[in-house]
Design a protein around this motif. Structure first.
Motif, PDB file in Angstrom:
ATOM      1  N   MET A 205       1.108  -1.083   0.496  1.00 31.26           N
ATOM      2  CA  MET A 205      -0.101  -0.186   0.074  1.00 31.26           C
ATOM      3  C   MET A 205       1.095   1.381  -0.007  1.00 31.26           C
ATOM      4  SD  MET A 205      -2.579   0.911  -0.060  1.00 31.26           S
ATOM      5  CE  MET A 205      -3.345  -0.329  -0.177  1.00 31.26           C
ATOM      6  N   THR A 206       0.399   2.524  -1.066  1.00 33.73           N
ATOM      7  CA  THR A 206       1.219   3.658  -0.977  1.00 33.73           C
ATOM      8  C   THR A 206       0.606   4.757  -0.999  1.00 33.73           C
ATOM      9  OG1 THR A 206       1.090   3.179  -3.498  1.00 33.73           O
ATOM     10  CG2 THR A 206       2.739   2.592  -2.302  1.00 33.73           C
ATOM     11  N   ALA A 207       0.891   5.835  -0.085  1.00 37.72           N
ATOM     12  CA  ALA A 207       0.203   6.640  -0.135  1.00 37.72           C
ATOM     13  C   ALA A 207       0.090   7.669  -1.788  1.00 37.72           C
ATOM     14  CB  ALA A 207       1.068   7.757   1.374  1.00 37.72           C
ATOM     15  N   SER A 208      -0.221   8.788  -1.725  1.00 38.89           N
ATOM     16  CA  SER A 208      -0.424   9.486  -2.715  1.00 38.89           C
ATOM     17  C   SER A 208       1.197  10.155  -3.551  1.00 38.89           C
ATOM     18  CB  SER A 208      -1.717  10.820  -3.037  1.00 38.89           C
ATOM     19  OG  SER A 208      -1.278  11.303  -2.121  1.00 38.89           O
ATOM     20  N   ALA A 209       1.534  10.060  -2.429  1.00 42.63           N
ATOM     21  CA  ALA A 209       3.033  11.419  -2.502  1.00 42.63           C
ATOM     22  C   ALA A 209       3.871  10.931  -1.229  1.00 42.63           C
ATOM     23  CB  ALA A 209       2.321  12.777  -2.366  1.00 42.63           C
ATOM     24  N   PRO A 210       4.818  11.296  -1.553  1.00 37.53           N
ATOM     25  CA  PRO A 210       5.955  10.550  -0.455  1.00 37.53           C
ATOM     26  C   PRO A 210       5.652  10.924   1.503  1.00 37.53           C
ATOM     27  CG  PRO A 210       7.238  11.119  -2.205  1.00 37.53           C
ATOM     28  CD  PRO A 210       6.064  11.531  -3.036  1.00 37.53           C
ATOM     29  N   THR A 211       5.412  10.649   1.943  1.00 35.98           N
ATOM     30  CA  THR A 211       4.656  11.001   3.298  1.00 35.98           C
ATOM     31  C   THR A 211       5.276  10.607   4.634  1.00 35.98           C
ATOM     32  OG1 THR A 211       2.308  11.086   2.181  1.00 35.98           O
ATOM     33  CG2 THR A 211       2.461  10.869   4.592  1.00 35.98           C
ATOM     34  N   ILE A 212       5.755  11.155   5.434  1.00 35.07           N
ATOM     35  CA  ILE A 212       6.208  11.288   6.682  1.00 35.07           C
ATOM     36  C   ILE A 212       5.106  12.017   7.762  1.00 35.07           C
ATOM     37  CG2 ILE A 212       8.085  11.933   8.374  1.00 35.07           C
ATOM     38  CD1 ILE A 212      10.055  11.340   5.969  1.00 35.07           C
ATOM     39  N   LEU A 213       5.041  11.211   8.851  1.00 33.90           N
ATOM     40  CA  LEU A 213       4.168  11.588   9.569  1.00 33.90           C
ATOM     41  C   LEU A 213       4.814  11.368  11.301  1.00 33.90           C
ATOM     42  CD1 LEU A 213       2.011  12.213  11.100  1.00 33.90           C
ATOM     43  CD2 LEU A 213       0.750  10.534  10.916  1.00 33.90           C
ATOM     44  N   ALA A 214       6.188  12.440  11.199  1.00 32.88           N
ATOM     45  CA  ALA A 214       7.062  12.909  12.310  1.00 32.88           C
ATOM     46  C   ALA A 214       6.036  13.304  13.392  1.00 32.88           C
ATOM     47  CB  ALA A 214       7.683  13.839  12.143  1.00 32.88           C
ATOM     48  N   THR A 215       6.259  12.387  15.007  1.00 38.70           N
ATOM     49  CA  THR A 215       5.506  13.056  15.376  1.00 38.70           C
ATOM     50  C   THR A 215       5.969  13.195  17.250  1.00 38.70           C
ATOM     51  OG1 THR A 215       4.715  11.053  17.158  1.00 38.70           O
ATOM     52  CG2 THR A 215       3.922  12.105  15.139  1.00 38.70           C
ATOM     53  N   SER A 216       5.677  13.441  18.236  1.00 38.86           N
ATOM     54  CA  SER A 216       5.231  12.970  19.773  1.00 38.86           C
ATOM     55  C   SER A 216       4.825  12.699  20.145  1.00 38.86           C
ATOM     56  CB  SER A 216       5.391  14.733  20.219  1.00 38.86           C
ATOM     57  OG  SER A 216       7.210  14.944  19.779  1.00 38.86           O
ATOM     58  N   ALA A 217       3.884  11.284  19.275  1.00 36.18           N
ATOM     59  CA  ALA A 217       2.836  11.273  19.699  1.00 36.18           C
ATOM     60  C   ALA A 217       2.241   9.885  19.977  1.00 36.18           C
ATOM     61  CB  ALA A 217       1.666  12.290  19.555  1.00 36.18           C
ATOM     62  N   GLY A 218       1.242   9.664  19.527  1.00 37.96           N
ATOM     63  CA  GLY A 218       1.040   7.902  18.736  1.00 37.96           C
ATOM     64  C   GLY A 218       0.132   7.102  20.029  1.00 37.96           C
ATOM     65  N   CYS A 219       0.903   6.815  20.968  1.00 39.78           N
ATOM     66  CA  CYS A 219      -0.035   6.592  22.092  1.00 39.78           C
ATOM     67  C   CYS A 219      -0.417   6.959  23.151  1.00 39.78           C
ATOM     68  CB  CYS A 219       0.854   5.168  23.010  1.00 39.78           C
ATOM     69  SG  CYS A 219       1.508   4.435  21.335  1.00 39.78           S
ATOM     70  N   VAL A 220      -1.894   6.733  23.972  1.00 37.89           N
ATOM     71  CA  VAL A 220      -2.273   7.426  24.961  1.00 37.89           C
ATOM     72  C   VAL A 220      -2.601   7.099  25.725  1.00 37.89           C
ATOM     73  CG1 VAL A 220      -3.534   8.459  23.230  1.00 37.89           C
ATOM     74  CG2 VAL A 220      -4.532   6.845  23.367  1.00 37.89           C
ATOM     75  N   PRO A 221      -3.478   6.773  27.347  1.00 36.76           N
ATOM     76  CA  PRO A 221      -3.825   5.855  27.893  1.00 36.76           C
ATOM     77  C   PRO A 221      -4.887   5.272  27.594  1.00 36.76           C
ATOM     78  CG  PRO A 221      -3.483   7.753  28.696  1.00 36.76           C
ATOM     79  CD  PRO A 221      -3.423   8.346  27.254  1.00 36.76           C
ATOM     80  N   HIS A 222      -4.690   3.818  28.562  1.00 30.80           N
ATOM     81  CA  HIS A 222      -5.222   2.725  28.741  1.00 30.80           C
ATOM     82  C   HIS A 222      -6.160   1.998  29.532  1.00 30.80           C
ATOM     83  CE1 HIS A 222      -7.541  -1.628  27.367  1.00 30.80           C
ATOM     84  NE2 HIS A 222      -7.992  -1.012  26.218  1.00 30.80           N
ATOM     85  N   PRO A 223      -6.753   1.714  29.907  1.00 29.01           N
ATOM     86  CA  PRO A 223      -6.850   1.562  32.005  1.00 29.01           C
ATOM     87  C   PRO A 223      -6.791  -0.193  31.627  1.00 29.01           C
ATOM     88  CG  PRO A 223      -9.103   1.077  30.306  1.00 29.01           C
ATOM     89  CD  PRO A 223      -8.285   1.912  29.128  1.00 29.01           C
ATOM     90  N   ARG A 224      -6.466  -1.241  30.566  1.00 30.47           N
ATOM     91  CA  ARG A 224      -5.485  -2.073  31.164  1.00 30.47           C
ATOM     92  C   ARG A 224      -4.206  -2.584  30.476  1.00 30.47           C
ATOM     93  NH1 ARG A 224     -10.640  -2.849  29.532  1.00 30.47           N
ATOM     94  NH2 ARG A 224     -10.030  -3.728  27.191  1.00 30.47           N
ATOM     95  N   LEU A 225      -4.179  -2.191  29.287  1.00 29.09           N
ATOM     96  CA  LEU A 225      -3.038  -1.926  28.336  1.00 29.09           C
ATOM     97  C   LEU A 225      -1.682  -0.947  29.180  1.00 29.09           C
ATOM     98  CD1 LEU A 225      -4.257  -2.858  24.951  1.00 29.09           C
ATOM     99  CD2 LEU A 225      -4.026  -4.554  27.010  1.00 29.09           C
ATOM    100  N   ARG A 226      -1.118  -1.504  28.697  1.00 37.23           N
ATOM    101  CA  ARG A 226       0.660  -0.391  29.066  1.00 37.23           C
ATOM    102  C   ARG A 226      -0.209   1.015  28.767  1.00 37.23           C
ATOM    103  NH1 ARG A 226       6.718  -0.712  26.846  1.00 37.23           N
ATOM    104  NH2 ARG A 226       7.759   1.031  27.842  1.00 37.23           N
ATOM    105  N   PHE A 227      -0.827   0.588  26.928  1.00 36.93           N
ATOM    106  CA  PHE A 227      -1.179   1.909  26.045  1.00 36.93           C
ATOM    107  C   PHE A 227      -1.655   1.295  24.903  1.00 36.93           C
ATOM    108  CE2 PHE A 227       3.422   0.807  24.444  1.00 36.93           C
ATOM    109  CZ  PHE A 227       2.677   0.319  23.382  1.00 36.93           C
ATOM    110  N   ALA A 228      -2.615   2.267  24.402  1.00 35.65           N
ATOM    111  CA  ALA A 228      -3.150   1.946  23.191  1.00 35.65           C
ATOM    112  C   ALA A 228      -2.933   2.999  22.222  1.00 35.65           C
ATOM    113  CB  ALA A 228      -4.903   2.565  23.203  1.00 35.65           C
ATOM    114  N   PHE A 229      -3.107   2.220  20.871  1.00 33.20           N
ATOM    115  CA  PHE A 229      -2.743   4.086  19.633  1.00 33.20           C
ATOM    116  C   PHE A 229      -4.822   4.646  19.528  1.00 33.20           C
ATOM    117  CE2 PHE A 229      -1.026  -0.465  17.434  1.00 33.20           C
ATOM    118  CZ  PHE A 229       0.426  -0.096  17.979  1.00 33.20           C
TER     119      PHE A 229
END
Length: 258
Positions: free
Chosen positions: A1-25
């Motif tokens: 699978m490819t995006a419509s153009a060269p793509t980078i998503l550069a973050t200080s994020a991606g995971c959020v708290p979850h009540p049972r798991l270490r984190f969620a997406f």
């Protein structure tokens, strides 16, 4: 699978708290899969397929399991590229091309760059990016695509790193609200010319690039900031500006888990 153009998503994020798991997406990971889906899934009946690359944390097995649990909860299919102590697949380029998103996790960006270069993965990532595979990541997995930034890879005191992959022609700052020493050092390094123009993300935010254009800043949390630092070549002073930030659907008021 490819995006419509060269793509980078550069973050200080991606995971959020979850009540049972270490984190969620969170919404940032969903955005990454949506970017890959722009031209339609190879198999529309299947879930988004993510390759987790955790070189920066030494391919820690516990963290890899936590990523698998978060993916299961979100309805994604997730596998890993491991390089320690030997690559887990014979044909790395072909393996990575089979995924919708390549997600690079945090840790030591210095070690990540060294190990990737030893395995030729720096060249592979550039080729995949040019082909339109969505590259994304957090922290070290954000800095690596840029020319450099600041890192704690060498010890508790932050230091500059200036040998990033350079796919994006700017430097990158991460965790700029939660680690108070980062912004002062970034400002100094940009003002003195050690780093060029630098794009700085608070926790829960990210930067979407198409080719080598910054398209937008996005956030999983209300009130988080994204800033751009550059040196004024006329005055020699520092120019700092806030960039507009789009709040992602499903954004939460709480802190990011990263």
């Amino acid at each position: 699978m490819t995006a419509s153009a060269p793509t980078i998503l550069a973050t200080s994020a991606g995971c959020v708290p979850h009540p049972r798991l270490r984190f969620a997406f969170g919404p940032m990971m969903r955005l990454a899969t949506e970017l890959a889906a722009e031209d339609g899934w190879h198999d529309p009946s299947g879930p988004p397929c993510i390759c987790n690359v955790s070189t920066a944390s030494g391919d820690d097995a516990r963290f890899q399991r936590d990523m698998e649990e978060a993916a299961r909860e979100a309805g994604y299919e997730l596998h890993h590229l491991s390089l320690f102590s030997t690559p887990n697949v014979a044909d790395i380029p072909a393996y990575l091309r089979s995924f919708d998103v390549i997600w690079v996790n945090g840790g030591s960006v210095v070690n990540l760059l060294a190990v990737w270069r030893a395995h030729g993965l720096d060249r592979v990532m550039r080729q995949l990016w040019e082909e339109g595979v969505v590259l994304a990541g957090v922290s070290a997995g954000s800095i690596c695509w840029h020319t450099g930034g600041v890192t704690d890879s060498f010890g508790p005191d932050l230091a500059p790193v200036t040998d990033g992959l350079g796919m994006l022609p700017w430097a990158n700052g991460v965790h700029c609200d939660s680690e108070e020493a980062r912004m002062p050092l970034l400002r100094r390094l940009v003002a003195e010319g050690t780093l060029g123009e630098t794009h700085c993300t608070d926790d829960s935010t990210g930067l979407l690039y198409r080719s080598q254009q910054l398209v937008e800043a996005v956030s999983e949390k209300r009130g988080a900031r994204v800033r751009r630092l550059r040196r004024d070549d006329v005055s020699g002073g520092l120019v700092e500006e806030d960039l507009p930030v789009r709040l992602l659907e499903g954004a939460l008021p709480g802190e990011s888990a990263d």
